[in-house]
Motif scaffolding. Structure first.
Motif, short mmCIF file in Angstrom:
data_model
loop_
_atom_site.label_atom_id
_atom_site.label_comp_id
_atom_site.label_asym_id
_atom_site.label_seq_id
_atom_site.Cartn_x
_atom_site.Cartn_y
_atom_site.Cartn_z
N PHE A 80 47.15 18.11 24.43
CA PHE A 80 46.59 16.73 24.61
C PHE A 80 45.17 16.45 23.84
O PHE A 80 44.36 17.25 23.58
CB PHE A 80 46.42 16.43 25.94
N SER A 81 44.88 15.12 23.15
CA SER A 81 43.73 15.01 22.51
C SER A 81 43.68 13.38 22.82
O SER A 81 43.80 12.70 23.78
CB SER A 81 43.92 15.02 21.04
N LYS A 82 42.78 12.74 21.86
CA LYS A 82 42.38 11.29 22.11
C LYS A 82 43.01 10.35 21.25
O LYS A 82 43.40 9.14 21.58
CB LYS A 82 40.82 11.18 22.41
N ASN A 83 43.40 10.82 20.05
CA ASN A 83 43.78 9.89 19.02
C ASN A 83 44.84 10.16 18.49
O ASN A 83 45.27 11.49 18.40
CB ASN A 83 42.75 9.87 17.74
N GLY A 84 45.78 9.37 17.75
CA GLY A 84 46.96 9.70 17.02
C GLY A 84 46.58 10.46 15.69
O GLY A 84 47.46 11.52 15.26
#
Lengths: 415, 415
Positions: free
Chosen positions: B119-123
């Protein structure tokens, strides 16, 4: 599979087993506790003020502050109330809310060198934008970075080599922190193709003592940029708002052209920012950089509340006071046992290493005792003192570290 | 400075004037309304279900869904309740919460090809991770991308050239969407150095009609990757969970090796994800990629609730039904006036263009009437139908577009 003291992490162990089936290696990135001594929980449950709880309900005094984002303490009531109020209206919408204007105004009022602001989600977003803006402004390519410095985890800057191609770093030239001659040498190497110099306000490389900037180094980097027509980029992602209520080099009277921010600026809510001078506004406008959630209002509302609290309360002063107590106590405890230690960094971003402990074996002994007795600190990464920490917390930390130093003394004697 | 209908945007105008002083150009990125016709508000105040309000209190039926993140409707009660409950415990902590395990389990159960998740924050975080993992897995460098495709806004993929150096794209080779021969030519050019092919589930380049993948194209790209030992990366950031309750090429029975997700997976909360096959787990584990807020629990709790709603309610079916009504109505209105239009894209990601309207002048006439009459759509970017849109909303949209087509007919006649 748990033994003795690890029974306290039974829920954690169950989650780790499940995680290994659906997350490569069980976890990734800086919050992977695999390199830490046994006894660290992988999964956390909640936080409040200066205390945090793991998924087994074990309570800790928090000296990591989520690796930096938590500045005022966990779930700060004023910040969380501002965030909840904004969430009740809207967060990620077809356009930004008024909060983006208010926050850009607040940050440019708070940070001396800043005439404008743009926002993102990650520290890496912000450092990457700074590099891109510097290149757009100068039409040049070379970027100077300090050897061993951490500026994020995109291919151009991640410390891990896997999956990175040589071209990702084609135009990076290294210098050594606090070594102006190495900056000059790097500039010579760059010739007439230098776009910018990226530098952290303090040296905070992983696995080594922190180092404050020599004032002559900061001034020299500024002068070098001016001579070379290069953009001075201050990577204030980790330090920003912890060392000073403004850019971290303001006490040295050194103004960068661009600064990168994230971590503490919204007290735990996801936000990144680049602040810059008016001379670079056109370049900032010229680059295309965006993200689905970059205009979301909740983290901006949280940042506004964080800035309000910082303006009203002397959080830097408070964390310096608590950090000073902590450092003095640790120094006394080490000294009383004849244990050689280095206590480095600003007192509110303290770091403890042991003399000759190149493999961090003694640091691990120390950290293991601390975590088992309810103090969450880190053997290889600087710690963070939050504004929620009080004298009772520091006293309790020192009661625990007293025993931890005993363990270190025994381990050192057994070598 | 406002005129006539623009008096309705007085608060907006005041904020714009303030923004120009502290944000380069007044705003940046995809939510900058400067390229849109006059009448669009820059600043939004709130959303609820299928409706949104700007800072002047004007109400709109929302056909943009925050450019994709809002899938179930704004402020979906179940998603927001899950987020609020998590926020009351903790969000960004010293480690992830149990939500990361639950979400990785839920996503790998939902998406056929997925054995693991990160998981991360941005596309952009997710697409960049996919490229990095593909290179780590293969030890090769070349990445094939479709001409004109949007895969994010980092230097390697941003459509804007400012501040980007040639090396950022040194190992990209272009092919044309839905053109297998061009994929083969790109593979020939890559020789034995191909790491992966990045492809969107549909062609959704800005400023042009959307295009569905020919099943033979999807199958051919999969076969080409298998032959070349390349990683097939599906960029499902914009489409993911809108077209299918799983990866968007599952209806075509094509499995990618990696898929990039963001936007709708947490119904508006900031989250990115990479899903991958077990064959790539070691490569995913080998790269160093992280972010201060990537382990934060609130957006993961929101994503879990979103997946629960999607599993219980047929959101795809519902948005297809509403999108079909909308498309049929638009087609009838255009046809009745003899206006040549293209209605492209999946019906729940609809896009309308006008024949011969290369400068989007007619699209702007249409969009301006729509925004003035309370329908928020876009003249150059595909629209999004949310699960909160009902027949009354579609009827109201069509009442407004009826007038908008009149305006277009008049503008076309005046050419």
């Amino acid at each position: 599979m748990s033994h003795g003291a690890e029974d306290r992490l039974a829920v954690d162990a169950g989650l780790r087993a499940r995680a290994r089936r659906v997350i490569p290696g069980g976890l990734y990135g800086h919050q992977n506790v695999a390199p830490l001594p046994r006894g660290y929980p992988q999964f956390m449950s909640r936080g409040l003020g200066s205390h945090v709880w793991d998924v087994d309900g074990n309570e800790y005094i928090d000296l990591m502050c989520s690796y930096g984002p938590v500045l005022l303490g966990h779930r700060h009531p004023r910040v969380d109330a501002a965030a909840a109020a904004q969430a009740a209206a809207g967060d990620c919408q077809n356009g930004p809310s008024a909060r983006i204007v208010e926050l850009a105004e607040a940050l440019t009022a708070t940070v001396d060198h800043a005439d404008w602001a743009i926002f993102s989600k990650n520290g890496t977003d912000a450092t990457t934008q700074c590099v891109t803006i510097a290149r757009a402004a100068t039409g040049k390519r070379k970027i100077l970075v300090a050897e061993g410095a951490y500026h994020g985890a995109a291919p151009w800057c991640t410390p891990g080599p896997a999956g990175v191609v040589a071209e990702d770093r084609a135009h990076l030239i290294q210098f050594r922190y606090n070594d102006l001659a190495s900056v000059e040498a790097a500039l010579d190497e760059a010739g007439d193709d230098v776009a910018g110099i990226v530098v952290s306000p303090i040296r905070h490389d992983v696995n080594r003592d922190l180092e404050l900037p020599a004032p002559s180094f900061a001034a020299g980097v500024r002068a070098a940029c001016d001579r070379a027509g290069a953009v001075l980029i201050l990577d204030d992602v980790r330090c920003g708002l912890r060392l000073h209520h403004g850019s971290s080099w303001e006490p040295l009277e050194i103004s960068p052209d661009l600064s990168a921010w994230s971590k503490a600026i919204a007290n735990g809510y996801a936000l990144g920012a680049v602040l810059g001078t008016s001379a670079l506004a056109d370049a900032a406008r010229s680059i295309f950089t965006t993200g689905s959630f970059w205009f979301a209002a909740v983290s901006m509302a949280a940042s506004l509340a964080t800035l309000e609290v910082l303006a009203e309360e002397d959080t830097v002063g408070r964390t310096v006071k608590m950090g000073t107590m902590l450092r003095a106590g640790l120094a006394d405890q080490a000294s009383a046992r004849g244990i050689g230690v280095s206590l480095s960094g600003p007192v509110q971003m303290p770091f403890l290493t042991f003399a000759g402990d190149d493999d961090f074996a003694l640091a691990n002994v120390f950290a293991r005792r601390a975590i088992l007795e309810g103090v969450y600190l880190h053997p290889r990464h600087n710690w963070f003192v939050s504004g929620a920490m009080d004298e009772a917390d520091v006293d309790q930390v020192l009661r625990v570290t007293d025993g931890a130093f005993d363990d270190v003394a025994r381990a050192a004697a057994g070598r």
